[in-house]
Design an enzyme around this catalytic site. Structure first.
Site, PDB file in Angstrom:
ATOM      1  N   ARG A  57     -20.998  18.609  -6.582  1.00  0.00           N
ATOM      2  CA  ARG A  57     -20.221  19.095  -7.683  1.00  0.00           C
ATOM      3  C   ARG A  57     -19.197  18.409  -8.196  1.00  0.00           C
ATOM      4  NH1 ARG A  57     -22.239  23.357  -4.672  1.00  0.00           N
ATOM      5  NH2 ARG A  57     -23.566  24.891  -6.046  1.00  0.00           N
ATOM      6  N   ASP A 111      -7.671  -4.063   8.179  1.00  0.00           N
ATOM      7  CA  ASP A 111      -6.743  -3.004   8.107  1.00  0.00           C
ATOM      8  C   ASP A 111      -5.981  -3.032   9.564  1.00  0.00           C
ATOM      9  OD1 ASP A 111      -5.863  -0.633   6.552  1.00  0.00           O
ATOM     10  OD2 ASP A 111      -6.980   0.643   8.087  1.00  0.00           O
ATOM     11  N   GLU A 127       0.703  -1.202   0.143  1.00  0.00           N
ATOM     12  CA  GLU A 127       0.027   0.138  -0.124  1.00  0.00           C
ATOM     13  C   GLU A 127       0.854   1.312   0.237  1.00  0.00           C
ATOM     14  OE1 GLU A 127      -3.812   1.720   2.574  1.00  0.00           O
ATOM     15  OE2 GLU A 127      -1.879   1.154   3.503  1.00  0.00           O
ATOM     16  N   HIS A 136     -13.605   4.252  11.169  1.00  0.00           N
ATOM     17  CA  HIS A 136     -13.306   4.550   9.817  1.00  0.00           C
ATOM     18  C   HIS A 136     -14.476   4.990   9.071  1.00  0.00           C
ATOM     19  CE1 HIS A 136      -9.467   2.570  10.528  1.00  0.00           C
ATOM     20  NE2 HIS A 136      -8.979   2.865   9.360  1.00  0.00           N
ATOM     21  N   LEU A 138      -6.617   8.614  12.052  1.00  0.00           N
ATOM     22  CA  LEU A 138      -6.826   7.280  12.220  1.00  0.00           C
ATOM     23  C   LEU A 138      -5.385   6.551  11.523  1.00  0.00           C
ATOM     24  CD1 LEU A 138     -10.358   6.179  11.568  1.00  0.00           C
ATOM     25  CD2 LEU A 138      -9.186   5.955  13.473  1.00  0.00           C
ATOM     26  N   ALA A 139      -4.926   5.616  12.316  1.00  0.00           N
ATOM     27  CA  ALA A 139      -3.776   4.597  11.831  1.00  0.00           C
ATOM     28  C   ALA A 139      -3.864   3.264  11.922  1.00  0.00           C
ATOM     29  CB  ALA A 139      -2.563   5.248  12.572  1.00  0.00           C
TER      30      ALA A 139
END
Length: 385
Positions: free
Chosen positions: A229, A275, A128, A253, A307-308
């Site tokens: 938009r 995750d 990642e 999350h 967030l980690a």
């Protein structure tokens, strides 16, 4: 190898639910399924508990004590697998967040070693980043987030062609010819490209999907959001007919309602990941390199409050989706096993309870707690172990 018949089970096959069913396992494989009695050398009465395919986690960074970036070794990969196996995850894709090429190459070697001895358990490597958008990097370090050079990409695909199974990128940071080359190399090596940590516009994301990117990493998080938009990456995922997206169901999350909405819109295209940075149990405050974690009330954050990763396993995600999101159990089991197995190209051997499939199985009680786990037909643990 052990032969056993599991009887009186509520079996989720990957497609349907069978009540009072019998499943015979031997030589590491599922041999027979029946609603009538099957004989076996050993018979275990499951007393109507759930018997489901083992969970398949395509994004997991660490176990209970260490994560892959910190120590990209065979021992770490084994630790990650063993940690999550206890909770019914029988197949993992150990994951690196943005780091140096050297760490990636070490992780390729470590994961490759484990794949040789446990191909149904350690499926490969998920990288990642580091080729992501700095504006959507989350807790990824600016020290490592970068646009790749040509030689670096060539090295990555040369060394990782048999081990890397997924690569999360932000397509907008690549120049057009480089992106074409990247997609071509990925298709040649069967590496799945996933759009994530991206600030792409709706049109940029749709163009990336049209040109060969097939996945989206942790929907809603670290991506341009949906707006009236500018539909952004989220809008592109919702609007595209085929792109599949992972989601983190930890209660932090994304709101439970957003998971329910995504499931309604995406259907079979939505799947669960943990995750997990640490899990089972989560670690307290932890520092590595320039990456500092703070654990409080069920979640990890960095010094900026971002967030980690998570502190859950796929079992927790399954429980949350049934209890809090309100999804049907069978649909959630598919999101945690059948669908990710199909995505990773193993839909003919993992993620279902069918003859010829690997006997990676989980027994859940009425409270959705793990009672037993089988991996390659062998009992890993029971509730009393």
């Amino acid at each position: 190898m052990q032969e056993v018949t599991l009887k009186n089970a509520t079996v989720f096959t990957g497609n349907t639910i069978l009540s009072g069913a019998f499943v015979r396992v031997s030589n590491g494989l599922i041999q027979e399924i029946s609603t009538g009695e099957l004989a076996g050398s050993e018979t275990i009465d499951l007393q109507e508990k759930w018997l489901i395919p083992g969970f398949v986690d395509l994004q997991v960074y660490g176990g209970s004590d260490v994560f892959l970036n910190e120590a990209p070794t065979t021992e770490t990969v084994s630790h990650i697998y063993q940690t999550h196996l206890k909770n019914g995850t029988t197949s993992v894709l150990p994951t690196l967040y943005s780091t140096s090429l050297d760490v990636i190459l070490n992780a390729i070697e470590a994961v490759g070693n484990l794949r040789q001895t446990n191909p149904n358990g350690v499926l490969g490597l998920h990288v990642e980043g580091p080729y992501i958008n700095p504006e959507k990097r989350g807790v990824h370090s600016l020290q490592y987030v970068r646009q790749p050079g040509e030689a670096e990409l060539d090295m990555l695909f040369e060394k990782g062609r048999d081990t890397i199974r997924m690569l999360t990128i932000a397509p907008e940071i690549f120049h057009s010819q480089q992106l074409v080359q990247l997609v071509s190399q990925a298709q040649t090596t069967s590496i799945l490209l996933s759009l994530g940590h991206s600030n792409a516009t709706y049109r940029e994301a749709m163009a990336a999907y049209a040109n060969g990117i097939t996945l989206a990493t942790h929907l809603y998080n670290a991506m341009r959001p949906f707006e009236s938009r500018e539909p952004g990456v989220v809008g592109a995922v919702f609007d595209h007919p085929a792109v599949r997206a992972s989601i983190v169901a930890d209660g932090f999350h994304c709101d439970w309602a957003t998971i329910r909405i995504a499931k309604r819109l995406l259907g079979e295209r939505l799947f669960l990941i943990s995750d997990a940075i640490f899990a089972n149990p989560p670690q307290p405050t932890y520092a590595f390199d320039d990456f500092t974690l703070y654990y409080e009330n069920g979640r990890y954050t960095n010094h900026e409050g971002k967030l980690a990763g998570s502190s859950i396993t796929l079992l927790n995600a399954v429980q949350n989706c049934i209890r809090h999101v309100g999804l049907e159990a069978a649909e959630v089991f598919r999101m945690a096993s059948t669908i990710p197995a199909e995505i990773i190209g193993l839909g003919n051997s993992l993620g279902k309870i069918q003859p010829g499939f690997a006997a990676n199985l989980v027994v859940l009680d009425n409270d959705l707690a793990v009672s037993q786990v089988l991996t390659n037909g062998q009992f890993y643990q029971t509730a009393s172990s």
